[in-house]
Scaffold this motif. Structure first.
Motif, PDB file in Angstrom:
ATOM      1  N   GLU A  95       0.229  -1.028   0.012  1.00  9.46           N
ATOM      2  CA  GLU A  95      -0.024   0.364   0.280  1.00  9.46           C
ATOM      3  C   GLU A  95       0.791   1.315  -0.141  1.00  9.46           C
ATOM      4  OE1 GLU A  95      -2.537  -0.378   3.335  1.00  9.46           O
ATOM      5  OE2 GLU A  95      -3.763  -2.105   2.201  1.00  9.46           O
ATOM      6  N   ILE A  96       2.267   1.291   0.667  1.00 13.63           N
ATOM      7  CA  ILE A  96       2.604   2.593   0.733  1.00 13.63           C
ATOM      8  C   ILE A  96       3.504   2.426  -0.743  1.00 13.63           C
ATOM      9  CG2 ILE A  96       5.262   2.843   1.689  1.00 13.63           C
ATOM     10  CD1 ILE A  96       4.250   1.962   3.987  1.00 13.63           C
ATOM     11  N   VAL A  97       3.469   1.906  -1.140  1.00 17.99           N
ATOM     12  CA  VAL A  97       4.234   1.675  -2.591  1.00 17.99           C
ATOM     13  C   VAL A  97       3.008   2.511  -3.172  1.00 17.99           C
ATOM     14  CG1 VAL A  97       4.763   0.427  -4.687  1.00 17.99           C
ATOM     15  CG2 VAL A  97       6.204  -0.324  -2.663  1.00 17.99           C
ATOM     16  N   MET A  98       2.080   1.888  -3.326  1.00 19.93           N
ATOM     17  CA  MET A  98       1.006   2.609  -4.542  1.00 19.93           C
ATOM     18  C   MET A  98       0.615   3.917  -4.124  1.00 19.93           C
ATOM     19  SD  MET A  98      -1.753  -0.696  -3.553  1.00 19.93           S
ATOM     20  CE  MET A  98      -3.799  -0.069  -4.855  1.00 19.93           C
ATOM     21  N   GLY A  99       0.764   3.687  -2.803  1.00 18.71           N
ATOM     22  CA  GLY A  99       0.601   5.612  -2.426  1.00 18.71           C
ATOM     23  C   GLY A  99       1.801   6.033  -3.291  1.00 18.71           C
ATOM     24  N   LEU A 100       3.210   5.727  -3.226  1.00 19.53           N
ATOM     25  CA  LEU A 100       3.999   6.544  -3.817  1.00 19.53           C
ATOM     26  C   LEU A 100       4.011   6.787  -5.030  1.00 19.53           C
ATOM     27  CD1 LEU A 100       6.889   4.770  -1.549  1.00 19.53           C
ATOM     28  CD2 LEU A 100       5.749   6.941  -1.355  1.00 19.53           C
ATOM     29  N   GLU A 101       3.724   5.219  -5.840  1.00 18.03           N
ATOM     30  CA  GLU A 101       3.039   5.496  -7.010  1.00 18.03           C
ATOM     31  C   GLU A 101       2.624   6.344  -7.616  1.00 18.03           C
ATOM     32  OE1 GLU A 101       3.822   0.795  -9.152  1.00 18.03           O
ATOM     33  OE2 GLU A 101       1.880   1.059  -7.706  1.00 18.03           O
ATOM     34  N   GLU A 102       1.244   6.502  -7.133  1.00 19.62           N
ATOM     35  CA  GLU A 102      -0.022   7.511  -7.044  1.00 19.62           C
ATOM     36  C   GLU A 102       0.984   9.670  -6.695  1.00 19.62           C
ATOM     37  OE1 GLU A 102      -3.905   8.976  -5.099  1.00 19.62           O
ATOM     38  OE2 GLU A 102      -3.924   6.795  -5.459  1.00 19.62           O
ATOM     39  N   GLU A 103       1.101   9.441  -5.606  1.00 17.86           N
ATOM     40  CA  GLU A 103       2.200  10.689  -5.992  1.00 17.86           C
ATOM     41  C   GLU A 103       2.921  11.489  -6.412  1.00 17.86           C
ATOM     42  OE1 GLU A 103       2.792  14.697  -3.794  1.00 17.86           O
ATOM     43  OE2 GLU A 103       0.790  13.343  -3.140  1.00 17.86           O
ATOM     44  N   PHE A 104       3.706  10.186  -6.872  1.00 22.77           N
ATOM     45  CA  PHE A 104       5.101  10.611  -8.189  1.00 22.77           C
ATOM     46  C   PHE A 104       4.508  10.400  -9.325  1.00 22.77           C
ATOM     47  CE2 PHE A 104       6.750  10.408  -3.060  1.00 22.77           C
ATOM     48  CZ  PHE A 104       7.382  11.661  -3.560  1.00 22.77           C
ATOM     49  N   GLY A 105       3.600   9.724  -9.581  1.00 21.89           N
ATOM     50  CA  GLY A 105       3.425   9.453 -11.169  1.00 21.89           C
ATOM     51  C   GLY A 105       4.376   8.613 -11.562  1.00 21.89           C
ATOM     52  N   ILE A 106       5.185   7.383 -10.960  1.00 25.20           N
ATOM     53  CA  ILE A 106       5.176   6.550 -11.335  1.00 25.20           C
ATOM     54  C   ILE A 106       5.625   5.155 -11.264  1.00 25.20           C
ATOM     55  CG2 ILE A 106       7.486   7.628 -10.149  1.00 25.20           C
ATOM     56  CD1 ILE A 106       7.573   6.167  -8.391  1.00 25.20           C
ATOM     57  N   THR A 107       5.916   4.562 -12.328  1.00 20.77           N
ATOM     58  CA  THR A 107       5.659   2.837 -11.854  1.00 20.77           C
ATOM     59  C   THR A 107       6.571   1.994 -10.966  1.00 20.77           C
ATOM     60  OG1 THR A 107       4.373   3.131 -13.486  1.00 20.77           O
ATOM     61  CG2 THR A 107       4.847   0.534 -12.856  1.00 20.77           C
ATOM     62  N   VAL A 108       6.658   1.576  -9.718  1.00 19.51           N
ATOM     63  CA  VAL A 108       7.971   0.565  -9.219  1.00 19.51           C
ATOM     64  C   VAL A 108       7.848  -1.079  -9.844  1.00 19.51           C
ATOM     65  CG1 VAL A 108       8.868  -0.131  -7.098  1.00 19.51           C
ATOM     66  CG2 VAL A 108       8.288   2.028  -8.142  1.00 19.51           C
ATOM     67  N   GLU A 109       8.512  -1.897 -10.568  1.00 16.67           N
ATOM     68  CA  GLU A 109       8.527  -2.890 -10.410  1.00 16.67           C
ATOM     69  C   GLU A 109       8.138  -3.482  -9.830  1.00 16.67           C
ATOM     70  OE1 GLU A 109       8.325  -3.920 -13.760  1.00 16.67           O
ATOM     71  OE2 GLU A 109       8.383  -1.842 -14.814  1.00 16.67           O
ATOM     72  N   GLU A 110       7.885  -4.796  -9.389  1.00 19.54           N
ATOM     73  CA  GLU A 110       7.823  -5.014  -8.536  1.00 19.54           C
ATOM     74  C   GLU A 110       8.804  -6.226  -7.658  1.00 19.54           C
ATOM     75  OE1 GLU A 110       6.727 -10.386  -6.829  1.00 19.54           O
ATOM     76  OE2 GLU A 110       5.640  -9.318  -8.497  1.00 19.54           O
ATOM     77  N   GLU A 111      10.428  -6.272  -8.185  1.00 19.13           N
ATOM     78  CA  GLU A 111      11.667  -6.546  -7.683  1.00 19.13           C
ATOM     79  C   GLU A 111      11.968  -5.079  -7.455  1.00 19.13           C
ATOM     80  OE1 GLU A 111      11.522  -6.458 -11.880  1.00 19.13           O
ATOM     81  OE2 GLU A 111      10.468  -8.703 -11.146  1.00 19.13           O
ATOM     82  N   SER A 112      12.247  -4.342  -7.649  1.00 19.58           N
ATOM     83  CA  SER A 112      11.921  -2.869  -6.859  1.00 19.58           C
ATOM     84  C   SER A 112      11.320  -2.925  -5.519  1.00 19.58           C
ATOM     85  CB  SER A 112      12.273  -2.109  -7.995  1.00 19.58           C
ATOM     86  OG  SER A 112      12.783  -1.533  -9.004  1.00 19.58           O
TER      87      SER A 112
END
Length: 135
Positions: A95-112
């Motif tokens: 959920e934190i990663v999803m929040g970061l993706e939304e806030e910064f307009g990025i996509t974080v790969e699962e490995e990362s």
């Protein structure tokens, strides 16, 4: 035996000494002195440099982490804060990663995403991805 132990611990027998970290233009440089010894492991013979995220990015990540974990104001959240130490489980981390993706307009790969353990890790990854997206 005691004399042998004390000789091993003497400063003249130390293989390497870490010098104080220095910040230069957003980079954290850590250097090692090997006192002229060449039998050090390769990892101790290299200069290690890590990019540190901008303070604004770290602050934003701290805010997102605080919000996602519903942390009280008296709990300190800094770049060194580990998600697990703040009480985050694997679902919270997603959920934190999803929040970061939304806030910064990025996509974080699962490995990362799996390599993120601290607020600083997240901030560094965000800046790396934002830089990659703008290039």
């Amino acid at each position: 035996m005691a004399a042998f132990t004390s000789n091993l611990m003497s400063p003249s027998h130390l293989a390497c000494q870490a010098l104080a970290p220095t910040r230069v233009s957003g980079l954290k440089m850590v250097s090692f002195s090997n006192s002229g010894r060449s039998n050090l492991p390769l990892s101790f013979r290299r200069l290690q440099v890590s990019c540190a995220a901008k303070p604004e990015t770290v602050d934003k990540v701290c805010g997102i982490v605080r919000k996602q974990l519903a942390l009280k104001d008296d709990i300190a959240v800094t770049g060194e804060s580990k998600f697990a130490s703040l009480g985050a489980d694997s679902l919270d981390t997603v959920e934190i990663v999803m929040g970061l993706e939304e806030e910064f307009g990025i996509t974080v790969e699962e490995e990362s995403a799996q390599s993120i353990a601290t607020v600083q890790d997240a901030a560094d990854l965000i800046e790396k991805l934002c830089e990659k997206n703008s290039a």
